[in-house]
Design a protein around this motif. Structure first.
Motif, PDB file in Angstrom:
ATOM      1  N   ALA A 298      -8.257  46.466  33.060  1.00  0.00           N
ATOM      2  CA  ALA A 298      -7.249  47.112  33.792  1.00  0.00           C
ATOM      3  C   ALA A 298      -5.654  46.953  32.975  1.00  0.00           C
ATOM      4  O   ALA A 298      -4.839  48.046  32.994  1.00  0.00           O
ATOM      5  CB  ALA A 298      -6.987  46.986  35.168  1.00  0.00           C
TER       6      ALA A 298
ATOM      7  N   ASP B 193      -3.020  45.233  48.578  1.00  0.00           N
ATOM      8  CA  ASP B 193      -3.678  46.012  49.512  1.00  0.00           C
ATOM      9  C   ASP B 193      -5.071  45.685  49.841  1.00  0.00           C
ATOM     10  O   ASP B 193      -5.392  44.347  49.457  1.00  0.00           O
ATOM     11  CB  ASP B 193      -3.828  47.564  48.637  1.00  0.00           C
TER      12      ASP B 193
ATOM     13  N   ALA C  16      -6.881  52.182  30.086  1.00  0.00           N
ATOM     14  CA  ALA C  16      -8.082  51.675  30.734  1.00  0.00           C
ATOM     15  C   ALA C  16      -7.994  52.417  32.125  1.00  0.00           C
ATOM     16  O   ALA C  16      -6.930  52.008  32.868  1.00  0.00           O
ATOM     17  CB  ALA C  16      -7.978  50.248  30.725  1.00  0.00           C
ATOM     18  N   THR C  17      -9.038  53.200  32.658  1.00  0.00           N
ATOM     19  CA  THR C  17      -8.829  53.800  34.060  1.00  0.00           C
ATOM     20  C   THR C  17     -10.383  54.050  34.409  1.00  0.00           C
ATOM     21  O   THR C  17     -11.254  54.136  33.359  1.00  0.00           O
ATOM     22  CB  THR C  17      -8.293  55.114  33.848  1.00  0.00           C
ATOM     23  N   SER C  18     -10.471  53.781  35.770  1.00  0.00           N
ATOM     24  CA  SER C  18     -11.708  54.069  36.147  1.00  0.00           C
ATOM     25  C   SER C  18     -11.847  55.297  36.662  1.00  0.00           C
ATOM     26  O   SER C  18     -12.826  55.804  37.456  1.00  0.00           O
ATOM     27  CB  SER C  18     -12.034  52.913  37.315  1.00  0.00           C
ATOM     28  N   LYS C  19     -10.664  56.042  36.421  1.00  0.00           N
ATOM     29  CA  LYS C  19     -10.601  57.546  37.443  1.00  0.00           C
ATOM     30  C   LYS C  19     -11.139  58.593  36.646  1.00  0.00           C
ATOM     31  O   LYS C  19     -11.660  59.707  37.324  1.00  0.00           O
ATOM     32  CB  LYS C  19      -9.227  57.678  37.919  1.00  0.00           C
TER      33      LYS C  19
ATOM     34  N   ALA D 102      -0.217  52.703  33.766  1.00  0.00           N
ATOM     35  CA  ALA D 102       0.951  52.069  34.572  1.00  0.00           C
ATOM     36  C   ALA D 102       0.735  50.636  34.450  1.00  0.00           C
ATOM     37  O   ALA D 102       1.998  49.868  34.371  1.00  0.00           O
ATOM     38  CB  ALA D 102       0.641  52.575  36.091  1.00  0.00           C
ATOM     39  N   LEU D 103      -0.310  49.982  34.804  1.00  0.00           N
ATOM     40  CA  LEU D 103      -0.507  48.606  34.611  1.00  0.00           C
ATOM     41  C   LEU D 103      -0.099  48.106  33.440  1.00  0.00           C
ATOM     42  O   LEU D 103       0.676  47.073  33.459  1.00  0.00           O
ATOM     43  CB  LEU D 103      -2.207  48.058  35.013  1.00  0.00           C
TER      44      LEU D 103
ATOM     45  N   THR E 180      -6.443  43.682  46.481  1.00  0.00           N
ATOM     46  CA  THR E 180      -5.405  43.398  45.289  1.00  0.00           C
ATOM     47  C   THR E 180      -4.032  43.107  45.530  1.00  0.00           C
ATOM     48  O   THR E 180      -3.590  43.583  46.286  1.00  0.00           O
ATOM     49  CB  THR E 180      -5.746  44.640  44.201  1.00  0.00           C
TER      50      THR E 180
ATOM     51  N   GLY F 208      -3.857  58.151  40.024  1.00  0.00           N
ATOM     52  CA  GLY F 208      -3.891  57.738  38.660  1.00  0.00           C
ATOM     53  C   GLY F 208      -4.906  58.653  37.967  1.00  0.00           C
ATOM     54  O   GLY F 208      -5.841  59.030  38.250  1.00  0.00           O
ATOM     55  N   PHE F 209      -4.653  58.687  36.539  1.00  0.00           N
ATOM     56  CA  PHE F 209      -5.774  58.933  35.625  1.00  0.00           C
ATOM     57  C   PHE F 209      -5.305  58.909  34.162  1.00  0.00           C
ATOM     58  O   PHE F 209      -6.325  59.033  33.476  1.00  0.00           O
ATOM     59  CB  PHE F 209      -6.079  60.672  35.902  1.00  0.00           C
ATOM     60  N   ARG F 210      -4.000  58.354  34.048  1.00  0.00           N
ATOM     61  CA  ARG F 210      -3.691  58.162  32.433  1.00  0.00           C
ATOM     62  C   ARG F 210      -3.927  56.711  32.039  1.00  0.00           C
ATOM     63  O   ARG F 210      -3.828  56.510  30.748  1.00  0.00           O
ATOM     64  CB  ARG F 210      -2.124  58.610  32.535  1.00  0.00           C
ATOM     65  N   GLY F 211      -4.228  56.065  32.945  1.00  0.00           N
ATOM     66  CA  GLY F 211      -4.676  54.345  32.519  1.00  0.00           C
ATOM     67  C   GLY F 211      -3.356  53.790  31.898  1.00  0.00           C
ATOM     68  O   GLY F 211      -3.474  52.850  30.833  1.00  0.00           O
TER      69      GLY F 211
ATOM     70  N   ALA G 121      -7.489  52.927  45.492  1.00  0.00           N
ATOM     71  CA  ALA G 121      -8.826  51.901  45.663  1.00  0.00           C
ATOM     72  C   ALA G 121      -9.019  51.967  47.100  1.00  0.00           C
ATOM     73  O   ALA G 121      -9.883  51.051  47.241  1.00  0.00           O
ATOM     74  CB  ALA G 121      -8.002  50.589  45.256  1.00  0.00           C
TER      75      ALA G 121
ATOM     76  N   MET H 195     -10.991  44.366  42.184  1.00  0.00           N
ATOM     77  CA  MET H 195     -11.645  44.629  40.981  1.00  0.00           C
ATOM     78  C   MET H 195     -12.506  43.117  40.609  1.00  0.00           C
ATOM     79  O   MET H 195     -12.307  42.075  40.830  1.00  0.00           O
ATOM     80  CB  MET H 195     -10.644  44.700  39.845  1.00  0.00           C
TER      81      MET H 195
ATOM     82  N   ASN I 127      -1.974  53.001  42.975  1.00  0.00           N
ATOM     83  CA  ASN I 127      -3.273  52.351  42.702  1.00  0.00           C
ATOM     84  C   ASN I 127      -3.904  51.865  43.891  1.00  0.00           C
ATOM     85  O   ASN I 127      -5.026  51.978  43.993  1.00  0.00           O
ATOM     86  CB  ASN I 127      -2.993  51.252  41.725  1.00  0.00           C
TER      87      ASN I 127
HETATM   88  N1  LIG Z   1      -4.762  47.946  43.549  1.00  0.00           N
HETATM   89  C1  LIG Z   1      -5.843  48.228  42.722  1.00  0.00           C
HETATM   90  N2  LIG Z   1      -7.135  48.135  43.388  1.00  0.00           N
HETATM   91  C2  LIG Z   1      -8.181  48.397  42.492  1.00  0.00           C
HETATM   92  N3  LIG Z   1      -8.314  48.636  41.306  1.00  0.00           N
HETATM   93  C3  LIG Z   1      -7.237  48.873  40.791  1.00  0.00           C
HETATM   94  C4  LIG Z   1      -5.806  48.671  41.296  1.00  0.00           C
HETATM   95  N4  LIG Z   1      -4.870  48.939  40.415  1.00  0.00           N
HETATM   96  C5  LIG Z   1      -5.451  49.375  39.206  1.00  0.00           C
HETATM   97  N5  LIG Z   1      -6.782  49.088  39.307  1.00  0.00           N
HETATM   98  C6  LIG Z   1      -7.715  49.709  38.349  1.00  0.00           C
HETATM   99  O1  LIG Z   1      -6.999  49.570  37.218  1.00  0.00           O
HETATM  100  C7  LIG Z   1      -6.980  50.860  36.444  1.00  0.00           C
HETATM  101  C8  LIG Z   1      -5.842  50.924  35.635  1.00  0.00           C
HETATM  102  O2  LIG Z   1      -4.801  51.373  36.600  1.00  0.00           O
HETATM  103  P1  LIG Z   1      -3.284  52.155  36.124  1.00  0.00           P
HETATM  104  O3  LIG Z   1      -2.910  51.342  34.682  1.00  0.00           O
HETATM  105  O4  LIG Z   1      -2.562  52.465  37.243  1.00  0.00           O
HETATM  106  O5  LIG Z   1      -4.172  53.467  35.627  1.00  0.00           O
HETATM  107  P2  LIG Z   1      -4.684  54.841  36.490  1.00  0.00           P
HETATM  108  O6  LIG Z   1      -4.481  54.537  37.720  1.00  0.00           O
HETATM  109  O7  LIG Z   1      -4.123  56.103  35.972  1.00  0.00           O
HETATM  110  O8  LIG Z   1      -6.260  54.709  36.200  1.00  0.00           O
HETATM  111  C9  LIG Z   1      -7.349  51.783  37.460  1.00  0.00           C
HETATM  112  O9  LIG Z   1      -8.114  53.047  37.061  1.00  0.00           O
HETATM  113  C10 LIG Z   1      -8.100  51.003  38.727  1.00  0.00           C
HETATM  114  O10 LIG Z   1      -9.397  51.067  38.052  1.00  0.00           O
END
Ligand SMILES: Nc1ncnc2c1ncn2[C@@H]1O[C@H](COP(=O)(O)OP(=O)(O)O)[C@@H](O)[C@H]1O
Ligand SMILES: [Mg+2]
Length: 572
Positions: free
Chosen positions: A73, A60, A78-81, A100-101, A143, A95-98, A39, A65, A35
């Motif tokens: 997130a 990092d 929830a993903t921005s990717k 992990a967090l 972050t 990432g793309f599955r949204g 970013a 965000m 992540n």
């Molecule tokens: N270290 C980070 N810096 C900025 N944005 C982050 C960071 N970690 C997570 N995010 C935001 O949170 C969203 C969700 O993260 P995650 O659950 O890992 O899903 P993914 O990576 O598959 O999109 C990411 O798409 C991103 O927009």
């Protein structure tokens, strides 16, 4: 009737997803570091306590965000990717599955602090998937995710954790892989406060490889660069002599994304053929590239594996790439001259990592020893071998750069002929030498079938064969691979081999033919060769691209290293 089916609450669904995505602390380390890279971070710091069991923190300097995004997130999917499934093709972010967090947050006590660099930063505390607190903090752009008590609410999983040192090792591997994938970013990994991997931002891929794998391993690598069709392979492989049964490192990338694939590792090992002992496991660092629609990156919850559309194709190009690199290495290592096949780190010796065979090793000469039946010589450049002599009418011996070199004349010639014939079959037909009197041969039914089914290939390498009544064939023209060639005998042995399926393991019909012809047409052990013939054979051998062994996988070249002599004479 009572209802049996209920939709699971999100926290339960997240905990189930966590089972796949977050198997152990190293998985969380991997996801959080990915992540950070997604970013756009250039500096990433990772801290673990007790192998991550009590604390994992990843900080990092990426784009951070805003408050709303930070809350979002932590939600599932929830993903921005990506925005739609079609964005998956060619997705360049890790990432793309949204998942992990929210998955990590559902099985730990997690604190997220983040800032876009302007205005207030955001702080969010989550416990077992429940948001406890959202607040305002001051922090620089970037972050930080702090994970405490991983699996505190899933005791079954907590029990499966290994010792702190084994969990630490797994995290080290995860960070090392990402550090290799992004040499431009700086990484610091601390285990219980002690730095375990520190690599600065802005390194070249070669510098990064040396920093992560260590100079001792890096020194044993040679460059690979190869392409077939839409597949490209580049990177580094270990020299055969340095491969060991244990302790090897492997790293594969596809279009910049690290992945695991035991079949491809095996394909690479197959490229070594007999150049390594069967138990040796060479280190491999291979970067594959192909069109993004030819690879599916979404087949594994932790994205550790990928699926290729053309599985056979990718395996073949990896095997060929290794074979090609080793062929060049062998050619360069044995010729008396300075060479540049070593793995070099820019700055340390001023060299580059690219492999080349010095061109001036090949002065112009006219070859006498035919490369393939009737073919034009592919190269008329001859390496210098100094004084040559033939041992037992079987081995050609000369002084190499690193010791005394023995070349098995039969196996060497077999290899030369194999390449020549393959090139010729692909290029088109070549007339053989017409015989004044045809040679007639009596064949078995199976052998006649072979002559029929390989008719096109036989004529392409210079055999002109006609039925002569009954089981007899007449040979009117023959190839002339070398002065001592006995065409009638070669032909008979060859069709017998093909009829018995002796080279059955070869990949395709043409290779099978070429291997059989090469074996039967080559000079034999025991044939005397004059100096000119010896020299010609060697110069042919060292322009081959195959690995240093014959079509049966036996060694072509054996070296008696100088150190070995010195050791035996007690000089060192
Ligand atoms: N270290 C980070 N810096 C900025 N944005 C982050 C960071 N970690 C997570 N995010 C935001 O949170 C969203 C969700 O993260 P995650 O659950 O890992 O899903 P993914 O990576 O598959 O999109 C990411 O798409 C991103 O927009
Ligand atoms: Mg992610």
């Amino acid at each position: 009737m009572p209802r049996r089916i209920a939709i699971l609450p999100d926290t339960v669904a997240d905990q189930i997803a966590a089972g796949e995505v977050v198997e152990r602390p190293a998985s969380a380390v991997k996801e959080l570091t990915e992540n950070a890279l997604d970013a756009g971070a250039t500096r990433i710091r990772i801290d673990l306590e007790q192998g991550g069991k009590t604390l994992i923190e990843v900080s990092d300097d990426g784009h951070g965000m805003g408050r709303e995004d930070a809350v979002l997130a932590l939600d599932r999917h929830a993903t921005s990717k990506i925005r739609s499934a079609s964005d998956l093709v060619g997705v360049r972010t890790f990432g793309f599955r949204g998942e992990a967090l929210p998955a990590i947050a559902s099985v730990s006590r997690l604190r997220l602090t983040t800032s876009e660099g302007e205005g207030d930063g955001t702080e969010i505390d989550v416990s077992g998937g429940r948001v406890d607190h959202v607040g305002v903090v001051a922090r620089q752009r970037g972050t930080t995710i702090t994970v405490r008590g991983l699996f505190f609410n899933t005791p079954a999983r907590r029990k499966f954790l290994r010792s702190a040192s084994s969990e630490s090792r797994a995290s080290w591997e995860a960070v090392a892989t990402l550090a290799l994938a992004h040499p431009e970013a700086g990484f610091e990994l601390y285990l219980d406060g002690r730095s375990r991997l520190v690599v600065p931002a802005g390194q070249t891929p070669v510098e990064r490889l040396e920093a992560v794998w260590g100079a001792d391993v890096a020194r044993t690598l040679v460059a690979v660069s190869y392409a077939i069709g839409s597949f490209r392979v580049s990177g580094f492989i270990q020299r055969p002599a340095d491969a060991q049964p244990t302790g090897r490192r492997t790293q594969l990338f596809i279009n910049g994304r690290p992945f695991r694939d035991n079949f491809l590792v095996r394909a690479a090992e197959a490229g070594y053929r007999s150049a390594i002992h069967p138990g040796d496991r060479p280190s491999l660092f291979l970067e594959l590239e192909t069109a993004s629609e030819d690879v599916d990156v979404n087949v594994h919850p932790a994205k550790l594996e990928v699926r290729f559309r053309d599985r056979m194709g990718i395996e073949r190009v990896v095997e060929e790439a290794v074979r090609d690199a080793l062929g060049k290495l062998q050619a360069a290592a044995l010729v008396n001259a300075p060479r540049s096949s070593e793995f070099r780190v820019p700055g340390s010796e001023g060299g580059s990592s690219t492999f080349s065979v010095a061109d001036d090793l090949f002065p112009e000469t006219e070859p006498e020893f035919g490369a393939a039946p009737g073919s034009e010589p592919q190269s008329n450049r001859n390496p210098e071998f100094g004084t040559l002599f033939q041992l037992f009418n079987t081995y050609i011996v000369f002084e190499g750069a690193e010791g005394l070199v023995f070349v098995d004349q039969h196996s060497a010639h077999e290899r030369v002929l194999f390449e020549g014939v393959m090139a010729q079959i692909e290029r088109g037909s070549m007339a053989g030498q017409r015989l004044l009197l045809p040679v007639t041969l009596e064949l078995t039914d199976e052998e006649l079938d072979v002559v029929e089914s390989y008719g096109d290939v036989l004529s392409r390498v210079g055999f002109e064969v006609e039925p002569f009544g009954g089981r007899t064939v007449a040979i009117h023209a023959v190839p002339t691979p070398h002065p001592k060639f006995d065409a009638g005998r070669c032909f008979q042995e060859m069709v017998a081999d093909l009829a018995r399926g002796r080279f059955g393991a070869w990949a395709n019909r043409l290779e099978r033919f070429a291997a059989t012809f090469a074996c039967r047409a080559a000079v034999k052990g025991g044939d005397p060769l004059d100096e000119r013939e010896q020299r010609e054979l060697l110069s042919r051998l060292f322009t081959c691209t195959l690995p240093p062994h014959d079509v049966h996988g036996r060694s072509t070249i054996v070296q008696l290293p100088r150190e070995e002599l010195e050791r035996r004479f007690g000089r060192r």
